[in-house]
Scaffold this motif. Structure first.
Motif, PDB file in Angstrom:
ATOM      1  N   VAL A   1       9.738 -14.340 -16.397  1.00 13.63           N
ATOM      2  CA  VAL A   1       8.382 -14.250 -15.854  1.00 13.63           C
ATOM      3  C   VAL A   1       8.455 -13.676 -14.441  1.00 13.63           C
ATOM      4  O   VAL A   1       9.343 -14.049 -13.667  1.00 13.63           O
ATOM      5  CB  VAL A   1       7.735 -15.656 -15.814  1.00 13.63           C
ATOM      6  CG1 VAL A   1       6.321 -15.588 -15.265  1.00 13.63           C
ATOM      7  CG2 VAL A   1       7.748 -16.298 -17.195  1.00 13.63           C
ATOM      8  N   VAL A   2       7.537 -12.784 -14.123  1.00 16.01           N
ATOM      9  CA  VAL A   2       7.408 -12.280 -12.749  1.00 16.01           C
ATOM     10  C   VAL A   2       6.022 -12.667 -12.261  1.00 16.01           C
ATOM     11  O   VAL A   2       5.034 -12.460 -12.975  1.00 16.01           O
ATOM     12  CB  VAL A   2       7.574 -10.740 -12.700  1.00 16.01           C
ATOM     13  CG1 VAL A   2       7.267 -10.200 -11.306  1.00 16.01           C
ATOM     14  CG2 VAL A   2       8.989 -10.347 -13.119  1.00 16.01           C
ATOM     15  N   VAL A   3       5.943 -13.254 -11.079  1.00 11.56           N
ATOM     16  CA  VAL A   3       4.639 -13.689 -10.576  1.00 11.56           C
ATOM     17  C   VAL A   3       4.252 -12.982  -9.284  1.00 11.56           C
ATOM     18  O   VAL A   3       5.091 -12.692  -8.434  1.00 11.56           O
ATOM     19  CB  VAL A   3       4.605 -15.217 -10.320  1.00 11.56           C
ATOM     20  CG1 VAL A   3       4.675 -15.980 -11.633  1.00 11.56           C
ATOM     21  CG2 VAL A   3       5.708 -15.658  -9.373  1.00 11.56           C
ATOM     22  N   SER A   4       2.935 -12.736  -9.161  1.00 12.27           N
ATOM     23  CA  SER A   4       2.334 -12.342  -7.885  1.00 12.27           C
ATOM     24  C   SER A   4       1.989 -13.610  -7.114  1.00 12.27           C
ATOM     25  O   SER A   4       2.076 -14.709  -7.657  1.00 12.27           O
ATOM     26  CB  SER A   4       1.026 -11.591  -8.117  1.00 12.27           C
ATOM     27  OG  SER A   4       1.250 -10.330  -8.649  1.00 12.27           O
ATOM     28  N   ALA A   5       1.539 -13.428  -5.888  1.00 10.87           N
ATOM     29  CA  ALA A   5       1.068 -14.559  -5.086  1.00 10.87           C
ATOM     30  C   ALA A   5      -0.271 -15.060  -5.638  1.00 10.87           C
ATOM     31  O   ALA A   5      -1.021 -14.303  -6.256  1.00 10.87           O
ATOM     32  CB  ALA A   5       0.921 -14.121  -3.637  1.00 10.87           C
ATOM     33  N   MET A   6      -0.567 -16.343  -5.428  1.00 13.95           N
ATOM     34  CA  MET A   6      -1.804 -16.946  -5.942  1.00 13.95           C
ATOM     35  C   MET A   6      -3.047 -16.292  -5.336  1.00 13.95           C
ATOM     36  O   MET A   6      -3.137 -16.142  -4.115  1.00 13.95           O
ATOM     37  CB  MET A   6      -1.860 -18.442  -5.587  1.00 13.95           C
ATOM     38  CG  MET A   6      -0.834 -19.292  -6.294  1.00 13.95           C
ATOM     39  SD  MET A   6      -0.833 -20.999  -5.682  1.00 13.95           S
ATOM     40  CE  MET A   6      -2.404 -21.613  -6.292  1.00 13.95           C
TER      41      MET A   6
ATOM     42  N   LYS B   1      -5.351  -2.013 -12.910  1.00 12.82           N
ATOM     43  CA  LYS B   1      -4.690  -1.099 -11.975  1.00 12.82           C
ATOM     44  C   LYS B   1      -3.207  -1.418 -11.989  1.00 12.82           C
ATOM     45  O   LYS B   1      -2.813  -2.570 -11.945  1.00 12.82           O
ATOM     46  CB  LYS B   1      -5.229  -1.326 -10.554  1.00 12.82           C
ATOM     47  CG  LYS B   1      -6.716  -1.025 -10.407  1.00 12.82           C
ATOM     48  CD  LYS B   1      -6.941   0.444 -10.088  1.00 12.82           C
ATOM     49  CE  LYS B   1      -8.406   0.820 -10.174  1.00 12.82           C
ATOM     50  NZ  LYS B   1      -8.890   0.998 -11.581  1.00 12.82           N
ATOM     51  N   MET B   2      -2.396  -0.369 -12.050  1.00 19.80           N
ATOM     52  CA  MET B   2      -0.949  -0.585 -12.040  1.00 19.80           C
ATOM     53  C   MET B   2      -0.331   0.078 -10.819  1.00 19.80           C
ATOM     54  O   MET B   2      -0.749   1.153 -10.418  1.00 19.80           O
ATOM     55  CB  MET B   2      -0.323   0.021 -13.305  1.00 19.80           C
ATOM     56  CG  MET B   2      -0.775  -0.608 -14.608  1.00 19.80           C
ATOM     57  SD  MET B   2       0.093  -2.127 -14.948  1.00 19.80           S
ATOM     58  CE  MET B   2       1.775  -1.544 -15.144  1.00 19.80           C
ATOM     59  N   HIS B   3       0.688  -0.571 -10.254  1.00 18.25           N
ATOM     60  CA  HIS B   3       1.449   0.031  -9.166  1.00 18.25           C
ATOM     61  C   HIS B   3       2.081   1.322  -9.704  1.00 18.25           C
ATOM     62  O   HIS B   3       2.803   1.286 -10.706  1.00 18.25           O
ATOM     63  CB  HIS B   3       2.541  -0.968  -8.747  1.00 18.25           C
ATOM     64  CG  HIS B   3       3.158  -0.703  -7.420  1.00 18.25           C
ATOM     65  ND1 HIS B   3       4.520  -0.633  -7.243  1.00 18.25           N
ATOM     66  CD2 HIS B   3       2.608  -0.510  -6.205  1.00 18.25           C
ATOM     67  CE1 HIS B   3       4.782  -0.400  -5.964  1.00 18.25           C
ATOM     68  NE2 HIS B   3       3.637  -0.324  -5.311  1.00 18.25           N
ATOM     69  N   PRO B   4       1.813   2.502  -9.094  1.00 17.32           N
ATOM     70  CA  PRO B   4       2.259   3.774  -9.678  1.00 17.32           C
ATOM     71  C   PRO B   4       3.761   3.827  -9.964  1.00 17.32           C
ATOM     72  O   PRO B   4       4.192   4.340 -10.988  1.00 17.32           O
ATOM     73  CB  PRO B   4       1.875   4.808  -8.609  1.00 17.32           C
ATOM     74  CG  PRO B   4       0.884   4.137  -7.717  1.00 17.32           C
ATOM     75  CD  PRO B   4       1.057   2.664  -7.848  1.00 17.32           C
ATOM     76  N   ARG B   5       4.535   3.245  -9.070  1.00 14.78           N
ATOM     77  CA  ARG B   5       5.992   3.273  -9.242  1.00 14.78           C
ATOM     78  C   ARG B   5       6.414   2.563 -10.547  1.00 14.78           C
ATOM     79  O   ARG B   5       7.435   2.894 -11.144  1.00 14.78           O
ATOM     80  CB  ARG B   5       6.630   2.607  -8.014  1.00 14.78           C
ATOM     81  CG  ARG B   5       8.125   2.517  -8.006  1.00 14.78           C
ATOM     82  CD  ARG B   5       8.794   3.828  -7.619  1.00 14.78           C
ATOM     83  NE  ARG B   5      10.238   3.714  -7.752  1.00 14.78           N
ATOM     84  CZ  ARG B   5      11.016   4.584  -8.384  1.00 14.78           C
ATOM     85  NH1 ARG B   5      10.491   5.668  -8.915  1.00 14.78           N
ATOM     86  NH2 ARG B   5      12.300   4.402  -8.462  1.00 14.78           N
ATOM     87  N   SER B   6       5.616   1.575 -10.971  1.00 17.64           N
ATOM     88  CA  SER B   6       5.981   0.833 -12.185  1.00 17.64           C
ATOM     89  C   SER B   6       5.908   1.741 -13.412  1.00 17.64           C
ATOM     90  O   SER B   6       6.728   1.641 -14.323  1.00 17.64           O
ATOM     91  CB  SER B   6       5.072  -0.389 -12.376  1.00 17.64           C
ATOM     92  OG  SER B   6       3.739   0.001 -12.663  1.00 17.64           O
TER      93      SER B   6
ATOM     94  N   ARG C   1       1.835  -3.149  -1.574  1.00 17.62           N
ATOM     95  CA  ARG C   1       0.794  -3.906  -2.269  1.00 17.62           C
ATOM     96  C   ARG C   1       0.801  -3.584  -3.759  1.00 17.62           C
ATOM     97  O   ARG C   1       0.920  -2.424  -4.142  1.00 17.62           O
ATOM     98  CB  ARG C   1      -0.591  -3.623  -1.660  1.00 17.62           C
ATOM     99  CG  ARG C   1      -0.740  -4.025  -0.186  1.00 17.62           C
ATOM    100  CD  ARG C   1      -0.411  -5.486   0.100  1.00 17.62           C
ATOM    101  NE  ARG C   1      -1.144  -6.448  -0.692  1.00 17.62           N
ATOM    102  CZ  ARG C   1      -2.300  -7.016  -0.326  1.00 17.62           C
ATOM    103  NH1 ARG C   1      -2.844  -6.696   0.823  1.00 17.62           N
ATOM    104  NH2 ARG C   1      -2.882  -7.906  -1.100  1.00 17.62           N
ATOM    105  N   GLY C   2       0.682  -4.619  -4.559  1.00 11.16           N
ATOM    106  CA  GLY C   2       0.693  -4.445  -6.013  1.00 11.16           C
ATOM    107  C   GLY C   2       2.094  -4.301  -6.595  1.00 11.16           C
ATOM    108  O   GLY C   2       2.260  -4.051  -7.792  1.00 11.16           O
ATOM    109  N   GLY C   3       3.119  -4.489  -5.760  1.00 10.95           N
ATOM    110  CA  GLY C   3       4.491  -4.190  -6.151  1.00 10.95           C
ATOM    111  C   GLY C   3       5.088  -5.087  -7.223  1.00 10.95           C
ATOM    112  O   GLY C   3       6.157  -4.768  -7.757  1.00 10.95           O
TER     113      GLY C   3
END
Ligand code: ASP
Ligand code: MG
Length: 241
Positions: free
Chosen positions: A39-44, A210-215, A151-153
């Motif tokens: 699992v990969v999580v972003s901040a709350m 929206k997706m981080h472009p690098r992903s 941001r969005g990384g």
């Protein structure tokens, strides 16, 4: 045989304790079918914005290194809480920071790029049948400095981990149902795309998730299929491949 699945949950999917428990239940459902889950999580919720505002309240020009140390804590909060939630449901799980997960980056604070991943710690935990929960959006530079990916990384963290672990799929859970043909707030007949190619995803101004472009670049490079879907509803979402 079970699959190795990387699941990424964005901030709105983890906004409070109720959402975190619901995400934990979703992870458990995926893992009991014999799959191994990372699992990969972003901040709350908006906590990254809140941390940025706190920094601005202290300094007009905060030191970039310290800003990355500060922002990296947002994902550590959600990462430990999701792991506790999985434990409370009776499942073995472990939280790992970007550094612990072996995510090596360059030294560009606030916009670092992942250079290499050493998956050995993650593989050891998977071997011990634990669900591995990794902080998105961060890594460690060669000189042991904490870095963030922009941001969005966290999307990029998820795809990079999927590539390094040779996962079967990377699932991105968000607060919309997938990628739309047009902006659903403007065009009522906009519909969810069942699938879209990497190239098209990079070229078109995408609507909905929206997706981080690098992903997407990384996914294309390593041929990782991505399913973008909702953590709030049971929908098929959009397959990017
Ligand atoms: N928490 C970070 C942000 O809000 C990273 C992410 O969500 O992917 O930009
Ligand atoms: Mg976010």
């Amino acid at each position: 045989m079970g699959k190795l699945i990387v699941q990424k949950y964005g901030g709105s999917s983890l906004a409070d304790n109720v959402r975190i428990m619901s995400v934990a239940e979703r992870i458990v459902t995926a893992s009991v079918s014999g799959n191994q889950i990372v699992v990969v999580v972003s901040a709350m919720g908006n906590s990254t914005d809140d941390l940025l505002a706190l920094a601005s309240s202290i300094s007009d020009n905060p030191n970039k290194r310290e800003l990355d140390v500060l922002l990296s804590t947002g994902e550590m909060v959600s990462c430990s809480l999701v792991t506790m939630a999985l434990n409370s449901l009776g499942h073995k799980a472990v939280s790992l920071t970007g550094a612990q997960a072996g995510i090596g980056t360059d030294s560009e604070y606030s916009q670092a790029r992942i250079l290499e991943i050493d998956p050995s710690r993650m593989l050891k935990e998977i071997e011990e049948e634990k669900i591995v929960v990794v902080t998105g959006f961060q890594g460690i530079a060669e000189d042991m400095e904490i870095t963030t990916l922009g941001r969005g990384g966290s999307d990029t963290t998820a795809v990079a981990l999927a590539a390094s672990l040779k996962a079967d799929i990377c699932e991105i859970y968000t607060d919309v149902d997938g990628i739309y043909t047009a902006d659903p707030r403007v065009v009522p007949e906009a519909r969810i795309l069942e699938e879209i190619g990497y190239e098209e995803m990079m070229e078109m101004a995408s609507y909905g998730a929206k997706m981080h472009p690098r992903s997407i670049e990384l996914a294309a490079l390593y041929n990782i299929p991505i399913r973008v879907t909702s953590s709030f509803r049971d929908v098929r979402g959009t397959l990017i491949h």
